[in-house]
Design an enzyme around this catalytic site. Structure first.
Site, PDB file in Angstrom:
ATOM      1  N   HIS A 161      20.051  35.020  48.832  1.00 47.60           N
ATOM      2  CA  HIS A 161      19.331  36.213  48.331  1.00 47.60           C
ATOM      3  C   HIS A 161      20.247  37.443  48.261  1.00 47.60           C
ATOM      4  CE1 HIS A 161      15.682  33.828  49.382  1.00 47.60           C
ATOM      5  NE2 HIS A 161      16.404  33.515  50.444  1.00 47.60           N
ATOM      6  N   SER A 282      38.456  53.177  31.186  1.00 48.69           N
ATOM      7  CA  SER A 282      37.417  53.877  30.443  1.00 48.69           C
ATOM      8  C   SER A 282      38.067  54.997  29.639  1.00 48.69           C
ATOM      9  CB  SER A 282      36.403  54.454  31.428  1.00 48.69           C
ATOM     10  OG  SER A 282      35.725  55.543  30.843  1.00 48.69           O
ATOM     11  N   LYS A 288      38.488  54.590  36.269  1.00 45.36           N
ATOM     12  CA  LYS A 288      37.846  53.286  36.109  1.00 45.36           C
ATOM     13  C   LYS A 288      38.806  52.140  35.868  1.00 45.36           C
ATOM     14  CE  LYS A 288      33.774  52.737  34.968  1.00 45.36           C
ATOM     15  NZ  LYS A 288      32.663  52.119  35.658  1.00 45.36           N
ATOM     16  N   GLU A 295      33.049  39.985  32.836  1.00 43.58           N
ATOM     17  CA  GLU A 295      31.832  40.483  32.174  1.00 43.58           C
ATOM     18  C   GLU A 295      31.637  39.815  30.811  1.00 43.58           C
ATOM     19  OE1 GLU A 295      30.920  45.001  32.956  1.00 43.58           O
ATOM     20  OE2 GLU A 295      33.068  44.727  32.760  1.00 43.58           O
TER      21      GLU A 295
END
Ligand code: ARG
Length: 462
Positions: A161, A282, A288, A295
């Site tokens: 979980h 970024s 970043k 992804e």
């Protein structure tokens, strides 16, 4: 246009030219030219068989073989001129062959239809490409085993979980990834076995009146056998669905790994650092470093799942035998292949090069009462029933939460207030090392087990 000069290979019965839009709309050449080399491979075998049964003379066979070789060269050197007017890869190649060698070229299609030809081409193509997919899987698995060997002792929190559950070793976690890919590899082998049946000789749908030696063609093309039923052979695309299903499951696995890597590489977890070359920055936030490759692989899983649904829907309710619908099978197959191969390649390159922050993993495992089960097991060994032990430890955890400390940070006295049977040796099981070492059972997380499992896995894939 007179009948004699009709450029369409099936133009004989038609009174007017095809509408220009319909010509483009029905053509598949823009995507099925990818099958050109296997199409030639199939034609070579068919021609050889035709000459064996006396339908082609030795000279005609020789002409066809040399014509096909010329065409192959033209294609490889990007000199071949593909024409939408000639609709698909089969007719483009056949037309060029006749242009090059004359009459013999017109005899190649004897006893054959594009229906059994295309079914054969896709099988030949997928059979080859599946080998590439499996090789990429092996590359990835080898990388996983290398990384796992360096981390058989590295302790991290294991989650259920996404809540800290029990301490595990990072090597053990990587071996779980290995197992997923192992099943994917196996599924592809299974799929390849059913792909390896030869449709050629089924002709349009009913077989052919020429005494084709289908066994001979099958042997030339290294298929395990010719298909038993011609109607089924020209219409069956189960193998393509199976391939996409296997690919979708594999991509689903990669997406799960991707998700873990995205989480682990966040500043909040800080378990791993992805190599810079697999990340981007970024345009607005200078700080970043985004985990683009995981992804993207996670995102690309969607399109492969989509291709599977596309093929299932394509085949749904189709009557026997061949229908033009089937022309729509190619783009999903090709894109599935490209996506799977690319994703596996990216992971095989990236994963072995991630930097592991052992300290952050260790500190994280110390939070969340990861050794609570170990305390319960300890009490069971001291004579308590497990359900009662569970209750006792629950109370101890509540105490820990209240006082902001882990069970291993409580004093003996503090622990003894929950059960008098607790003694000094409890601290051996409350440590993370004690916890993982205790799980020295087949498939378990103990470093000794992990090292043994790595050996087994290496033997499995070598
Ligand atoms: N381009 C077709 C396909 O991809 C080849 C078979 C065409 N057969 C036919 N009867 N139109 O399925």
């Amino acid at each position: 246009m007179t009948k004699q000069t009709d450029s369409r290979m099936w133009g004989g019965r038609f009174q007017e030219p095809t509408d220009a839009f319909v010509e483009a709309f029905t053509a598949s050449i823009n995507f099925d030219k990818r099958l050109a080399l296997v199409d030639i491979q199939g034609s070579r075998a068919h021609a050889k068989m035709l000459s064996k049964i006396g339908v082609l003379t030795a000279q005609e066979l020789q002409d066809i073989e040399s014509g096909l070789s010329t065409i192959e060269q033209e294609i490889v050197n990007h000199q071949f001129i593909w024409s939408v007017k000639l609709e698909d890869v089969h007719m483009n190649i056949e037309a060029r062959l006749t242009q090059l060698i004359g009459n013999a070229g017109k005899k190649l299609h004897t006893g054959r239809s594009r229906n059994d030809q295309i079914a054969t081409d896709i099988r030949l193509y997928l059979r080859e490409q599946i080998k590439h997919c499996q090789q990429r899987m092996r590359d990835f698995q080898n990388g996983l085993l290398d990384l796992a060997s360096s981390h058989s002792d590295t302790i991290m929190p294991g989650f259920t979980h996404l809540q800290v559950a029990q301490p595990i070793t990072f090597g053990h976690h990587l071996l779980a990834w290995f197992e997923m890919i192992e099943r994917d590899h196996d599924r592809l082998s299974d799929c390849a076995r059913r792909i390896n049946i030869l449709p050629l000789g089924s002709a349009a749908l009913a077989g052919t009146s020429y005494p084709l030696d289908r066994q001979f063609t099958a042997e030339l093309l290294e298929f395990s056998a010719p298909s038993r039923n011609s109607l089924d052979a020209v219409s069956d695309r189960d193998f393509a669905i199976e391939f996409c299903a296997a690919a979708a499951i594999c991509m689903t696995h990669l997406s799960r790994m991707a998700e873990e890597m995205v989480i682990w590489s966040s500043a909040q977890f800080n378990f791993i650092v992805l190599p810079d070359r697999y990340c981007t920055g970024s345009s607005i936030m200078p700080q970043k470093k985004n985990p683009d490759v995981p992804e993207l692989v996670r995102g690309k899983t969607g399109r492969v799942n989509g291709h599977l649904i596309c093929l299932l829907t394509l085949m749904k309710s189709q009557t026997l035998a061949y229908n033009k619908d089937n022309q729509e099978d190619k783009e999903p197959i090709f894109d599935t292949l490209d996506t799977l191969l690319g994703s596996l390649r990216a992971f095989a390159d990236m994963v072995p090069n991630i930097k592991v922050n052992k300290d952050a993993m260790y500190q994280s495992a110390r939070q969340g009462f990861a050794t609570a089960t170990d305390l319960a097991d300890y009490l069971v060994k001291k004579g308590l029933a497990f359900r009662d032990a569970h209750e006792v430890v629950g109370t101890a955890v509540a105490f820990g939460i209240q006082h902001g400390k882990d069970l291993s940070e409580c004093s003996l006295q503090e622990l003894q207030q929950f059960d008098a049977r607790i003694e000094q040796d409890v601290f051996d099981v409350l440590t993370l090392e004690g916890s993982v070492n205790a799980r020295n059972i087949t498939g378990g997380t103990a470093p000794e087990q992990v090292r043994f499992q790595i050996q087994q896995c290496r033997a499995l894939i070598s």
